[in-house]
Design a protein around this motif. Structure first.
Motif, mmCIF file in Angstrom:
data_model
loop_
_atom_site.group_PDB
_atom_site.id
_atom_site.type_symbol
_atom_site.label_atom_id
_atom_site.label_comp_id
_atom_site.label_asym_id
_atom_site.label_seq_id
_atom_site.Cartn_x
_atom_site.Cartn_y
_atom_site.Cartn_z
ATOM 1 N N ALA A 190 -82.049 10.176 -13.951
ATOM 2 C CA ALA A 190 -81.443 10.345 -12.530
ATOM 3 C C ALA A 190 -79.931 10.759 -12.536
ATOM 4 O O ALA A 190 -79.349 11.539 -11.836
ATOM 5 C CB ALA A 190 -82.087 9.369 -11.502
ATOM 6 N N GLU A 191 -79.340 9.649 -13.239
ATOM 7 C CA GLU A 191 -77.772 9.718 -13.165
ATOM 8 C C GLU A 191 -77.295 11.031 -14.148
ATOM 9 O O GLU A 191 -76.266 11.252 -13.672
ATOM 10 C CB GLU A 191 -77.361 8.381 -13.986
ATOM 11 C CG GLU A 191 -77.315 7.000 -13.395
ATOM 12 C CD GLU A 191 -77.299 5.974 -14.517
ATOM 13 O OE1 GLU A 191 -76.628 6.114 -15.456
ATOM 14 O OE2 GLU A 191 -77.913 4.974 -14.099
ATOM 15 N N GLN A 192 -78.312 11.584 -14.835
ATOM 16 C CA GLN A 192 -77.931 12.552 -15.885
ATOM 17 C C GLN A 192 -78.237 13.876 -15.122
ATOM 18 O O GLN A 192 -77.790 14.632 -15.573
ATOM 19 C CB GLN A 192 -78.269 12.479 -16.963
ATOM 20 C CG GLN A 192 -77.886 11.112 -18.012
ATOM 21 C CD GLN A 192 -76.401 11.461 -18.599
ATOM 22 O OE1 GLN A 192 -76.364 12.474 -19.194
ATOM 23 N NE2 GLN A 192 -75.563 10.598 -18.115
ATOM 24 N N GLY A 193 -79.047 13.671 -14.023
ATOM 25 C CA GLY A 193 -79.465 14.896 -13.330
ATOM 26 C C GLY A 193 -80.611 15.641 -14.060
ATOM 27 O O GLY A 193 -80.642 16.881 -13.919
ATOM 28 N N LEU A 194 -81.370 14.786 -14.785
ATOM 29 C CA LEU A 194 -82.493 15.363 -15.649
ATOM 30 C C LEU A 194 -83.830 15.061 -14.878
ATOM 31 O O LEU A 194 -83.876 14.133 -14.054
ATOM 32 C CB LEU A 194 -82.693 14.744 -16.998
ATOM 33 C CG LEU A 194 -81.332 14.493 -17.765
ATOM 34 C CD1 LEU A 194 -81.619 13.531 -19.133
ATOM 35 C CD2 LEU A 194 -80.981 15.746 -18.198
#
Length: 279
Positions: A196-200
């Motif tokens: 989620a942090e990485q936008g994946l």
């Protein structure tokens, strides 16, 4: 925890977060041809007619039969339909899965998937497993080649920890992670949060694991309040858990498919979410 936004973007494709996993449209033990091919095609067609624009398959499902079935049912594909596939397993029999990350195997899987799905570019190609017997950098070589030549648009990983994701991210961009995760089995919680942090995109497989008895009563009472099934509540919980979760519940039944898709209409309250989240 997040309010329920029902779409997520992979690159320039906006995905309805309730998708469909095609693994069950195979023979016993995910091996061989599906028993009722016409019904299987109907399930796929009904999914797309009902707004599903994310379908998950793999070279290993069948093997190979599942991808060909999808093409037979849905090709030429609707604009905006993302079909994700995977490679990197040898199938020696029903329920037998042997990781094979050799560059030759990966190259053959990519080429075979392009042919069976009848596409010139795979929107999302996922490495089914990292082979412990092959240096991941060697495994990634044909994948990098396929990205450069336009045969693969986005790359994903499956059953990986954060360290493995970071190692691959240092070599090429990834768009998704597919790990086992559901209301009961949350071993990959940290990976979900990292993705989620990485936008994946995070794609839980086995999203409808049957829960232990201690959860049954909690789900039942909340399900009754929403006039929903326990499965629909389990899916609604996942949609609320994190906005990057893409769901791929699978079924061989049109009725069950339609039931699953209705989970997108259920908005759990924060209190209900917290109640379900307590283990």
């Amino acid at each position: 925890m997040a309010s329920t936004n029902l779409t997520f973007k992979i690159g320039d494709i906006e995905i309805n977060r309730l998708g469909y996993g095609a693994m069950q449209l195979t023979g016993h033990g995910v091996f061989g041809e599906v028993e009722d091919r016409e019904n299987a095609k109907k399930v796929l067609q009904t999914a797309v007619e009902n707004g599903v624009n994310f379908i998950d398959t793999a070279e290993a499902y069948g093997p190979k039969f599942n991808e060909s079935l999808i093409a037979e049912a849905l090709h030429p594909y609707r604009s905006g339909l993302l079909i994700a596939t995977k490679g990197g397993f040898d199938r020696t029999g029903p329920n037998k899965w042997v990781p094979n990350g050799s560059p030759e195997k990966i190259r053959a899987d990519i080429e075979g998937s392009l042919e069976r799905l009848k596409v010139e570019q795979i929107d999302l190609w996922q490495l089914h497993r990292i082979d412990p017997n092959v240096d991941v950098e060697k495994t990634l070589e044909p994948i990098i080649e396929a990205v450069k030549s336009g045969k693969i648009k986005h790359v994903g990983l499956s059953e990986v920890n954060i360290e493995q994701i970071k190692k691959v991210q240092n070599i090429l961009p990834i768009a998704s992670v597919q790990n086992m995760y559901n209301l009961v089995d949350r071993n990959w919680e940290e990976v979900l949060d990292y993705s989620a942090e990485q936008g994946l995109a995070f794609i839980p497989w086995f999203p409808l694991a049957s829960g232990p008895a201690k959860l049954e009563e909690k789900i039942k009472s909340i399900a009754a309040a929403h006039e929903a099934t326990t499965s629909q509540i389990a899916l609604a919980w996942l949609l609320k858990r994190s906005p990057n979760i893409l769901l791929i519940p699978g079924t061989k039944s049109v009725a069950h498919l339609e039931e699953n898709l209705k989970a997108a209409t259920i908005e759990l309250s924060d209190k209900e979410f917290e109640t379900l989240s307590q283990q």
